[in-house]
Design a protein around this motif. Structure first.
Motif, PDB file in Angstrom:
ATOM      1  N   VAL A  18      -9.245   3.580   3.936  1.00 41.27           N
ATOM      2  CA  VAL A  18      -7.667   3.737   3.875  1.00 41.27           C
ATOM      3  C   VAL A  18      -7.479   5.081   3.050  1.00 41.27           C
ATOM      4  N   GLY A  21      -7.812  11.964   4.048  1.00 40.56           N
ATOM      5  CA  GLY A  21      -7.718  13.159   3.262  1.00 40.56           C
ATOM      6  C   GLY A  21      -9.418  13.632   3.052  1.00 40.56           C
ATOM      7  N   THR A  22      -9.366  14.550   2.062  1.00 44.33           N
ATOM      8  CA  THR A  22     -10.813  15.265   1.603  1.00 44.33           C
ATOM      9  C   THR A  22     -11.919  14.276   1.145  1.00 44.33           C
ATOM     10  N   VAL A  23     -11.608  13.329   0.414  1.00 45.34           N
ATOM     11  CA  VAL A  23     -12.378  12.542  -0.501  1.00 45.34           C
ATOM     12  C   VAL A  23     -12.742  11.400   0.714  1.00 45.34           C
ATOM     13  N   ARG A  26     -15.415  12.914   2.961  1.00 46.32           N
ATOM     14  CA  ARG A  26     -16.636  12.792   2.192  1.00 46.32           C
ATOM     15  C   ARG A  26     -17.496  11.546   2.321  1.00 46.32           C
ATOM     16  N   LYS A  27     -16.727  10.564   2.079  1.00 45.95           N
ATOM     17  CA  LYS A  27     -17.301   8.980   2.021  1.00 45.95           C
ATOM     18  C   LYS A  27     -17.766   8.706   3.592  1.00 45.95           C
ATOM     19  N   VAL A  41      -7.538   4.381   8.466  1.00 47.49           N
ATOM     20  CA  VAL A  41      -5.816   4.217   8.430  1.00 47.49           C
ATOM     21  C   VAL A  41      -5.350   5.057   7.661  1.00 47.49           C
ATOM     22  N   LYS A  44      -1.474  10.421   7.670  1.00 47.44           N
ATOM     23  CA  LYS A  44      -2.186  11.918   7.722  1.00 47.44           C
ATOM     24  C   LYS A  44      -3.723  11.902   7.545  1.00 47.44           C
ATOM     25  N   ARG A  59      -1.017   5.549  10.748  1.00 51.10           N
ATOM     26  CA  ARG A  59       0.099   4.823  10.135  1.00 51.10           C
ATOM     27  C   ARG A  59      -0.279   4.511   8.604  1.00 51.10           C
ATOM     28  N   ALA A  75      -9.004   5.315  -0.268  1.00 51.45           N
ATOM     29  CA  ALA A  75      -9.449   6.969  -0.644  1.00 51.45           C
ATOM     30  C   ALA A  75      -7.972   7.535  -0.269  1.00 51.45           C
ATOM     31  N   VAL A  99     -11.565   5.323  -4.898  1.00 47.28           N
ATOM     32  CA  VAL A  99     -12.084   6.559  -5.266  1.00 47.28           C
ATOM     33  C   VAL A  99     -11.253   7.007  -6.524  1.00 47.28           C
TER      34      VAL A  99
HETATM   35  N1  LIG Z   1     -14.313   9.171  -5.943  1.00 45.28           N
HETATM   36  C1  LIG Z   1     -14.418  10.378  -5.642  1.00 45.28           C
HETATM   37  O1  LIG Z   1     -15.383  11.094  -5.510  1.00 45.28           O
HETATM   38  C2  LIG Z   1     -13.211  11.634  -5.832  1.00 45.28           C
HETATM   39  C3  LIG Z   1     -13.382  12.734  -5.954  1.00 45.28           C
HETATM   40  C4  LIG Z   1     -12.308  13.642  -6.047  1.00 45.28           C
HETATM   41  C5  LIG Z   1     -10.861  12.737  -6.011  1.00 45.28           C
HETATM   42  N2  LIG Z   1     -10.720  11.524  -5.851  1.00 45.28           N
HETATM   43  C6  LIG Z   1      -9.416  10.949  -5.787  1.00 45.28           C
HETATM   44  O2  LIG Z   1      -9.362  10.768  -4.505  1.00 45.28           O
HETATM   45  C7  LIG Z   1      -8.280  10.545  -4.464  1.00 45.28           C
HETATM   46  C8  LIG Z   1      -7.608  11.183  -2.953  1.00 45.28           C
HETATM   47  O3  LIG Z   1      -8.135  12.531  -2.857  1.00 45.28           O
HETATM   48  P1  LIG Z   1      -7.930  13.642  -1.640  1.00 45.28           P
HETATM   49  O4  LIG Z   1      -8.282  14.908  -2.098  1.00 45.28           O
HETATM   50  O5  LIG Z   1      -8.800  12.908  -0.527  1.00 45.28           O
HETATM   51  O6  LIG Z   1      -6.276  13.329  -1.406  1.00 45.28           O
HETATM   52  P2  LIG Z   1      -5.526  13.958   0.130  1.00 45.28           P
HETATM   53  O7  LIG Z   1      -4.245  14.288  -0.234  1.00 45.28           O
HETATM   54  O8  LIG Z   1      -6.210  14.882   0.913  1.00 45.28           O
HETATM   55  O9  LIG Z   1      -5.610  12.516   1.038  1.00 45.28           O
HETATM   56  C9  LIG Z   1      -4.879  11.459   0.575  1.00 45.28           C
HETATM   57  C10 LIG Z   1      -4.867  10.620   1.698  1.00 45.28           C
HETATM   58  O10 LIG Z   1      -3.955   9.479   1.657  1.00 45.28           O
HETATM   59  C11 LIG Z   1      -3.423   8.873   2.492  1.00 45.28           C
HETATM   60  N3  LIG Z   1      -2.256   8.027   2.114  1.00 45.28           N
HETATM   61  C12 LIG Z   1      -1.120   8.060   1.337  1.00 45.28           C
HETATM   62  N4  LIG Z   1      -0.576   6.995   1.529  1.00 45.28           N
HETATM   63  C13 LIG Z   1      -1.124   6.100   2.147  1.00 45.28           C
HETATM   64  C14 LIG Z   1      -0.768   4.878   2.709  1.00 45.28           C
HETATM   65  N5  LIG Z   1       0.234   4.130   2.292  1.00 45.28           N
HETATM   66  N6  LIG Z   1      -1.456   4.355   3.693  1.00 45.28           N
HETATM   67  C15 LIG Z   1      -2.717   4.802   4.019  1.00 45.28           C
HETATM   68  N7  LIG Z   1      -3.190   6.084   3.700  1.00 45.28           N
HETATM   69  C16 LIG Z   1      -2.275   6.674   2.673  1.00 45.28           C
HETATM   70  C17 LIG Z   1      -2.920  10.237   3.078  1.00 45.28           C
HETATM   71  O11 LIG Z   1      -2.045  10.007   4.395  1.00 45.28           O
HETATM   72  C18 LIG Z   1      -3.841  11.090   3.095  1.00 45.28           C
HETATM   73  O12 LIG Z   1      -4.701  11.098   4.482  1.00 45.28           O
HETATM   74  C19 LIG Z   1      -7.167  11.386  -5.341  1.00 45.28           C
HETATM   75  O13 LIG Z   1      -6.146  10.718  -5.698  1.00 45.28           O
HETATM   76  C20 LIG Z   1      -8.501  11.595  -6.509  1.00 45.28           C
HETATM   77  O14 LIG Z   1      -7.895  10.820  -7.727  1.00 45.28           O
HETATM   78  C21 LIG Z   1     -11.847  10.791  -5.967  1.00 45.28           C
END
Ligand SMILES: NC(=O)c1ccc[n+]([C@@H]2O[C@H](COP(=O)([O-])OP(=O)(O)OC[C@H]3O[C@@H](n4cnc5c(N)ncnc54)[C@H](O)[C@@H]3O)[C@@H](O)[C@H]2O)c1
Ligand SMILES: C[C@@]1(CC(=O)O)C2=NC(=C\c3[nH]c(c(CCC(=O)O)c3CC(=O)O)Cc3[nH]c(c(CC(=O)O)c3CCC(=O)O)/C=C3\N/C(=C\2)[C@@H](CCC(=O)O)[C@]3(C)CC(=O)O)/[C@H]1CCC(=O)O
Length: 202
Positions: A18, A21-23, A26-27, A41, A44, A59, A75, A99
């Protein structure tokens, strides 16, 4: 929390991610070499994820997305949603990785060093991912300095030795000697293995 490093077969297993994005990317990159059946899912989803061999649902998350999931990676950047997914997964007995909160992880991703048939996962149990990453890089260096055929050579002769050498203790000694040969840069052939077996047969 007390994480045990099981190595789980995830080939063809349904994994829901779920967030896109970036994290999440990576996963997913960590998982794909092990051939699971991944669905992502999110409203974006980044282009790098779209280019991978995954199913895309474009969605917001809804509860039924969890149906049939072997495990879930939560995530998103929405802490409340990640918390709700954690709760739902617990109710449904689905393993979940969250995450943004190590307390909400039924499993965690280790830093992975993978080379020449060896896969090592390094974890600090969530205390310092950056330290796990550093240690992984050291271990990759060690694996790169090894004879790249060692695993395959040992694998090739293991069934023969298991079949021909009766005593477990003798088998272990032969495996140790084969390993020493590989570590010293030699590649034992069938004749060498036969000679070793003969030594222990007497
Ligand atoms: N565990 C780790 O290794 C690690 C490392 C860095 C950051 N983080 C955490 O990971 C989180 C995500 O970071 P990111 O850089 O990937 O963020 P990002 O902004 O690149 O991605 C967020 C994603 O969440 C999605 N999203 C938001 N609302 C949603 C919904 N209702 N249903 C489905 N998807 C939804 C967005 O569409 C987007 O794809 C951050 O909050 C940060 O705390 C974790
Ligand atoms: C190993 C690796 C695997 C991977 O993800 O690929 C991994 N995180 C990696 C990198 C990394 N993660 C973060 C940073 C920024 C620096 C920092 O904050 O320390 C960096 C460094 C970087 O980006 O360089 C931030 C972060 N991570 C978590 C939280 C939440 C929290 O701590 O509660 C936050 C705060 C988010 C925020 O601040 O919002 C949580 C987790 N991260 C884990 C794994 C699990 C524990 C692993 C362990 O320690 O044993 C766990 C518990 C759950 C999980 O995600 O599975 C990968 C390196 C692998 C590699 O590159 O080889």
């Amino acid at each position: 929390m007390a994480y045990f490093p099981f190595y789980i077969d995830i080939e063809n297993k349904k994994i829901l991610v779920v967030g896109g994005g970036t994290v999440a990317l990576r996963k997913i990159e960590k998982l794909t070499p092990f051939s699971p059946d991944i669905t992502v899912v999110a409203p974006k989803i980044c282009d790098e994820i779209k280019a991978l061999n995954v199913k895309i649902i474009d969605r917001r998350f809804c509860d039924s997305d969890l149906d049939g999931a072997f495990c879930v990676v939560s995530a998103t950047d929405d802490e409340t949603l990640n918390g709700r997914i954690f709760q739902l997964c617990n109710e449904k007995n689905i393993l979940v990785n969250t995450v943004d909160d190590k307390e909400k992880c039924g499993f965690i991703f280790p830093a992975i060093a993978s080379k020449n048939g060896i896969t090592a996962g390094i974890t600090t149990s969530g205390k310092s991912p950056i330290y796990a990453k550093y240690l992984k890089e050291l271990f990759v260096g060690i694996l790169e300095s090894m004879n790249e055929n060692t695993t395959e050579v040992l694998w090739k002769y293991r069934p023969i030795i298991k079949e021909k050498v009766e005593r477990e203790d003798d088998r272990r000694k032969i495996f140790e000697r084969l390993l020493s040969l590989c570590l010293s840069g030699l590649e034992p052939d069938e004749k060498t293995v036969e000679n070793l077996i003969e030594e222990y047969e007497q």
